[in-house]
Scaffold this motif. Structure first.
Motif, PDB file in Angstrom:
ATOM      1  N   PHE A 156     -14.933  15.708  -1.199  1.00  0.00           N
ATOM      2  CA  PHE A 156     -15.288  17.012  -1.651  1.00  0.00           C
ATOM      3  C   PHE A 156     -13.989  18.145  -1.808  1.00  0.00           C
ATOM      4  CE2 PHE A 156     -19.557  15.890  -0.510  1.00  0.00           C
ATOM      5  CZ  PHE A 156     -20.424  16.363  -1.278  1.00  0.00           C
ATOM      6  N   ILE A 157     -13.169  18.130  -1.129  1.00  0.00           N
ATOM      7  CA  ILE A 157     -11.875  18.753  -1.186  1.00  0.00           C
ATOM      8  C   ILE A 157     -11.187  18.481  -2.361  1.00  0.00           C
ATOM      9  CG2 ILE A 157      -9.621  19.595   0.111  1.00  0.00           C
ATOM     10  CD1 ILE A 157     -11.411  19.724   2.620  1.00  0.00           C
ATOM     11  N   THR A 158     -10.900  17.288  -2.243  1.00  0.00           N
ATOM     12  CA  THR A 158      -9.946  16.560  -3.249  1.00  0.00           C
ATOM     13  C   THR A 158     -10.496  16.956  -4.822  1.00  0.00           C
ATOM     14  OG1 THR A 158      -9.380  14.643  -1.750  1.00  0.00           O
ATOM     15  CG2 THR A 158      -9.029  14.500  -4.098  1.00  0.00           C
ATOM     16  N   ALA A 159     -11.985  16.550  -5.022  1.00  0.00           N
ATOM     17  CA  ALA A 159     -12.832  16.831  -6.116  1.00  0.00           C
ATOM     18  C   ALA A 159     -12.501  18.471  -6.536  1.00  0.00           C
ATOM     19  CB  ALA A 159     -14.043  16.536  -6.109  1.00  0.00           C
ATOM     20  N   ALA A 160     -12.658  19.323  -5.261  1.00  0.00           N
ATOM     21  CA  ALA A 160     -12.543  20.607  -5.759  1.00  0.00           C
ATOM     22  C   ALA A 160     -11.119  20.888  -6.178  1.00  0.00           C
ATOM     23  CB  ALA A 160     -12.757  21.588  -4.465  1.00  0.00           C
ATOM     24  N   ALA A 161      -9.919  20.460  -5.716  1.00  0.00           N
ATOM     25  CA  ALA A 161      -8.749  20.526  -6.131  1.00  0.00           C
ATOM     26  C   ALA A 161      -8.596  19.913  -7.420  1.00  0.00           C
ATOM     27  CB  ALA A 161      -7.683  20.099  -5.081  1.00  0.00           C
ATOM     28  N   LEU A 162      -9.044  18.877  -7.798  1.00  0.00           N
ATOM     29  CA  LEU A 162      -8.896  18.124  -9.320  1.00  0.00           C
ATOM     30  C   LEU A 162      -9.546  18.842 -10.361  1.00  0.00           C
ATOM     31  CD1 LEU A 162      -8.896  14.658  -8.172  1.00  0.00           C
ATOM     32  CD2 LEU A 162      -6.714  15.989  -8.848  1.00  0.00           C
ATOM     33  N   ALA A 163     -10.876  19.256  -9.985  1.00  0.00           N
ATOM     34  CA  ALA A 163     -11.861  20.015 -11.022  1.00  0.00           C
ATOM     35  C   ALA A 163     -10.983  20.978 -11.929  1.00  0.00           C
ATOM     36  CB  ALA A 163     -13.061  20.424 -10.406  1.00  0.00           C
ATOM     37  N   PRO A 164     -10.508  22.109 -11.383  1.00  0.00           N
ATOM     38  CA  PRO A 164      -9.902  23.110 -12.462  1.00  0.00           C
ATOM     39  C   PRO A 164      -8.480  22.283 -13.244  1.00  0.00           C
ATOM     40  CG  PRO A 164     -10.044  23.854 -10.192  1.00  0.00           C
ATOM     41  CD  PRO A 164     -10.183  22.307 -10.078  1.00  0.00           C
ATOM     42  N   HIS A 176       0.785  -1.120   0.125  1.00  0.00           N
ATOM     43  CA  HIS A 176      -0.069   0.057   0.033  1.00  0.00           C
ATOM     44  C   HIS A 176       0.906   1.223  -0.063  1.00  0.00           C
ATOM     45  CE1 HIS A 176      -2.584   3.184   1.799  1.00  0.00           C
ATOM     46  NE2 HIS A 176      -3.598   2.730   1.132  1.00  0.00           N
ATOM     47  N   ARG A 177       0.503   2.141  -0.714  1.00  0.00           N
ATOM     48  CA  ARG A 177       0.964   3.394  -0.613  1.00  0.00           C
ATOM     49  C   ARG A 177       0.052   4.633  -0.361  1.00  0.00           C
ATOM     50  NH1 ARG A 177       1.128   2.941  -6.267  1.00  0.00           N
ATOM     51  NH2 ARG A 177      -0.033   4.604  -7.423  1.00  0.00           N
ATOM     52  N   PRO A 178       0.313   5.598   0.465  1.00  0.00           N
ATOM     53  CA  PRO A 178      -0.884   6.704   0.933  1.00  0.00           C
ATOM     54  C   PRO A 178      -1.183   7.498  -0.219  1.00  0.00           C
ATOM     55  CG  PRO A 178       1.452   6.964   2.009  1.00  0.00           C
ATOM     56  CD  PRO A 178       1.675   5.772   1.413  1.00  0.00           C
ATOM     57  N   ALA A 179      -2.204   7.908  -0.086  1.00  0.00           N
ATOM     58  CA  ALA A 179      -2.929   9.089  -1.118  1.00  0.00           C
ATOM     59  C   ALA A 179      -1.817  10.036  -1.182  1.00  0.00           C
ATOM     60  CB  ALA A 179      -4.139   9.530  -0.672  1.00  0.00           C
ATOM     61  N   ASP A 180      -1.350  10.519  -2.308  1.00  0.00           N
ATOM     62  CA  ASP A 180      -0.502  11.529  -2.690  1.00  0.00           C
ATOM     63  C   ASP A 180      -1.153  12.489  -3.754  1.00  0.00           C
ATOM     64  OD1 ASP A 180       2.386  12.581  -2.713  1.00  0.00           O
ATOM     65  OD2 ASP A 180       1.849  12.458  -4.842  1.00  0.00           O
ATOM     66  N   PHE A 181      -1.310  13.852  -3.527  1.00  0.00           N
ATOM     67  CA  PHE A 181      -2.047  14.690  -4.617  1.00  0.00           C
ATOM     68  C   PHE A 181      -1.454  14.581  -5.830  1.00  0.00           C
ATOM     69  CE2 PHE A 181      -3.515  18.415  -6.534  1.00  0.00           C
ATOM     70  CZ  PHE A 181      -4.714  18.084  -6.406  1.00  0.00           C
ATOM     71  N   ARG A 182      -0.349  14.226  -6.060  1.00  0.00           N
ATOM     72  CA  ARG A 182       0.574  14.515  -7.234  1.00  0.00           C
ATOM     73  C   ARG A 182      -0.094  13.051  -8.166  1.00  0.00           C
ATOM     74  NH1 ARG A 182       5.907  15.584  -4.682  1.00  0.00           N
ATOM     75  NH2 ARG A 182       5.237  13.552  -4.038  1.00  0.00           N
ATOM     76  N   ASP A 183      -0.065  11.941  -7.358  1.00  0.00           N
ATOM     77  CA  ASP A 183      -0.776  10.859  -8.026  1.00  0.00           C
ATOM     78  C   ASP A 183      -2.337  11.046  -8.442  1.00  0.00           C
ATOM     79  OD1 ASP A 183       1.657   9.551  -7.539  1.00  0.00           O
ATOM     80  OD2 ASP A 183       1.230   8.471  -5.948  1.00  0.00           O
ATOM     81  N   LEU A 184      -2.851  11.462  -7.669  1.00  0.00           N
ATOM     82  CA  LEU A 184      -4.360  11.762  -7.857  1.00  0.00           C
ATOM     83  C   LEU A 184      -4.616  12.672  -9.297  1.00  0.00           C
ATOM     84  CD1 LEU A 184      -5.774  12.250  -4.162  1.00  0.00           C
ATOM     85  CD2 LEU A 184      -5.471  10.275  -5.413  1.00  0.00           C
ATOM     86  N   LYS A 185      -3.735  13.796  -8.977  1.00  0.00           N
ATOM     87  CA  LYS A 185      -3.731  14.678 -10.327  1.00  0.00           C
ATOM     88  C   LYS A 185      -3.537  13.889 -11.664  1.00  0.00           C
ATOM     89  CE  LYS A 185      -1.250  18.384 -11.868  1.00  0.00           C
ATOM     90  NZ  LYS A 185      -0.001  19.321 -11.806  1.00  0.00           N
ATOM     91  N   GLU A 186      -2.548  13.247 -11.568  1.00  0.00           N
ATOM     92  CA  GLU A 186      -1.979  12.412 -12.632  1.00  0.00           C
ATOM     93  C   GLU A 186      -3.226  11.226 -13.202  1.00  0.00           C
ATOM     94  OE1 GLU A 186       1.928  10.316 -12.652  1.00  0.00           O
ATOM     95  OE2 GLU A 186       2.644  12.449 -11.767  1.00  0.00           O
ATOM     96  N   ILE A 187      -3.716  10.736 -12.163  1.00  0.00           N
ATOM     97  CA  ILE A 187      -4.849   9.700 -12.308  1.00  0.00           C
ATOM     98  C   ILE A 187      -6.138  10.537 -13.116  1.00  0.00           C
ATOM     99  CG2 ILE A 187      -6.831   8.376 -11.487  1.00  0.00           C
ATOM    100  CD1 ILE A 187      -4.307   7.563  -9.598  1.00  0.00           C
ATOM    101  N   ALA A 188      -6.455  11.736 -12.583  1.00  0.00           N
ATOM    102  CA  ALA A 188      -7.648  12.504 -13.252  1.00  0.00           C
ATOM    103  C   ALA A 188      -7.199  12.907 -14.501  1.00  0.00           C
ATOM    104  CB  ALA A 188      -7.786  13.543 -12.268  1.00  0.00           C
ATOM    105  N   GLN A 189      -6.230  13.560 -14.707  1.00  0.00           N
ATOM    106  CA  GLN A 189      -5.797  14.091 -16.073  1.00  0.00           C
ATOM    107  C   GLN A 189      -5.716  12.884 -16.990  1.00  0.00           C
ATOM    108  OE1 GLN A 189      -2.533  16.244 -14.907  1.00  0.00           O
ATOM    109  NE2 GLN A 189      -3.486  17.962 -14.904  1.00  0.00           N
ATOM    110  N   ALA A 190      -4.983  11.842 -16.658  1.00  0.00           N
ATOM    111  CA  ALA A 190      -5.281  10.633 -17.528  1.00  0.00           C
ATOM    112  C   ALA A 190      -6.403  10.095 -17.933  1.00  0.00           C
ATOM    113  CB  ALA A 190      -4.195   9.519 -17.129  1.00  0.00           C
TER     114      ALA A 190
END
Length: 193
Positions: free
Chosen positions: A71-79, A36-50
């Motif tokens: 909600f906070i994560t979606a708000a950060a990824l939406a733009p 397991h690896r913890p949630a990392d915003f850089r990874d979440l951003k790459e996944i969303a953009q891909a």
């Protein structure tokens, strides 16, 4: 023979597939800490953009005691995305319906109408207790009905008069209205039990 396809699609409308944003982290084995690896915003951003580039319909952002706030994560990824819709999990009883409606309206505006809500009533007792929910199965579903009545009406732009007599400890007393209003005329919801 019917034009209907499995899962509610039709011959003219392809299946709308959603991906998953691992707000609790990711790994090779589901449900274990092994690899397991913890949630990392850089990874979440790459996944969303891909996922956005590949043309998926959207992404699910789950909720739970081991998850970053969806909600906070979606708000950060939406733009950072263009077409991707955000199916954000919401557990009634964790927050008041008035607060949840304000979050939904804000996220819908931030994402230019790409917000969807996934209402999660069920769960295992340990997970629910981690969110401070100790209601029985039937009480949770009654609470969800009350929650959604207020939530929907607020998102539709109505003022809601609320009494103190209810099952939900978070249901407000008095009058509530959502300002500014939700972008769309009707909120989009899915139920997960």
């Amino acid at each position: 023979m019917s034009d209907s396809q499995p899962f509610g699609g039709s011959a003219d409308t392809p299946l709308d597939l959603f991906w998953f944003i691992p707000v609790s982290g990711d790994g090779s084995y589901l449900g274990t800490e092994k690899g397991h690896r913890p949630a990392d915003f850089r990874d979440l951003k790459e996944i969303a953009q891909a996922v956005d580039r590949l043309g998926f319909g959207g992404v699910l952002l789950p909720t739970g005691r081991g998850c970053d706030d969806p909600f906070i994560t979606a708000a950060a990824l939406a733009p950072l995305t263009e077409r991707l819709r955000f199916l954000v999990a919401l557990r009634p009883g964790v927050a008041s319906p008035t607060f949840a409606a304000r979050q939904a309206a804000a996220l819908d505006r931030i994402s230019n109408g790409r917000f969807l809500v996934n209402v999660v009533t069920g769960g295992n007792p340990g997970e629910l207790a981690g969110d401070g929910l100790f209601l029985s199965h039937d009480e949770r579903y009654a609470q969800t009905r009350e929650f959604l009545e207020v939530y929907r009406r607020l998102l539709l732009g109505e003022s809601v008069s609320i009494s103190r007599r209810c099952r939900s400890r978070h249901r407000p007393s008095g009058s509530a209205a959502l300002r500014p209003r939700h972008r769309r005329s009707r909120p989009s919801m899915s139920m997960c039990t």
